[in-house]
Design a protein around this motif. Sequence first.
Motif: not given
Length: 344
Positions: A100, A107, A109, A184, A217, A263, A265, A272-274, A289, A291
């Motif tokens: 990431d 951002t 990942f 993540p 974000d 941020s 994550n 996986t999420y952010f 979020m 994902s």
Amino acid sequence: MMARTLGAYAVVAALVALLMALAACGGDGEAEVEATATVDETAVYKGVVEEQAEPRGDADGGDLAGVTWVLESLGPAASPDAIVEGSEATAVFSADGSMDGNGGCNTYFGSYRADGGSISIGELGWTEMACAAPDGVMAQETRFFELMAVAETFAVEDGALTLGTADGGVLVFSAAGKAPGPGPDGGAVTDPEATVSVANEDEGEGDGSSASGGVSDPGAGDEDAGGALTGVTWVLESLGPAASPDAVAEGSEVTAVFSADGSLNGNGGCNTYFGGYEAEGESLSVGAMGSTLMACADPEGVMAQETRFFGLMAVADSFAVGDGKLTLRTADGGVLVFSRRSGP
């Protein structure tokens, strides 16, 4: 906003159920499912879930892993361009094969595989913000993502990382120090080769607001948000009503990493999420979020647990850190209790 956010996770839950049904009915080979999940009225996360036939396994990045790498230059090896003044692009390669960072505006990942001096980077997912400043940052980010996607070699020497492409392109990074957490973390239940490629329909330089098709974000840029909350990989231990929270499903791992730039994550147990967050004093607000949209059959109950986790994260409004624990609380008496990860 809270109701819309919770509704988004209901959509994700429905998509997950569909994916599981397809997995049960399908045979060998590759399955591809298109999905769109509405996060709020202006932010949409679009993805294509690609289930690979072969699991990736652990990455072997050696000195590549566990460091925050900051981009210094990119372009042709003979004369790479210095990065735009006032911008910062980063990459963090974790030992579990996840990666990431930030492309200068957004951002991102994804996943990678490294063996000796060879590297292969899977499709990347990213937010879709449009940053007007500094001048040229969006064009630079596009070049950064393009070169990352076709990188084939890497070398770490004297505190520098160089990624090389087959046609003579390079990305040159310097080491900023040990990464605050592994990023993540797919854990034991995730197929780490499943990735999300995010549609970038209306990208362009704008006023800094979220571009159409992206995940907002709201916490990004909030320096030093959260204090003791940040720079730690928090591992979920229990969740539910404060009086009697439920322990996490055996064999699953749910994580959260709150960064000082606002941020957020981690891994929900399968996906996986952010996203972003804002923290002030003991108050906390977690933004919408994004994902991945994988379906995990094991351990039993992991998908239902993940849905609860995302739902509680969405409405968390306070936090407390003490004795190596992080507790997030909701207005209606729900809690998420995490412990600090002690190892790498």
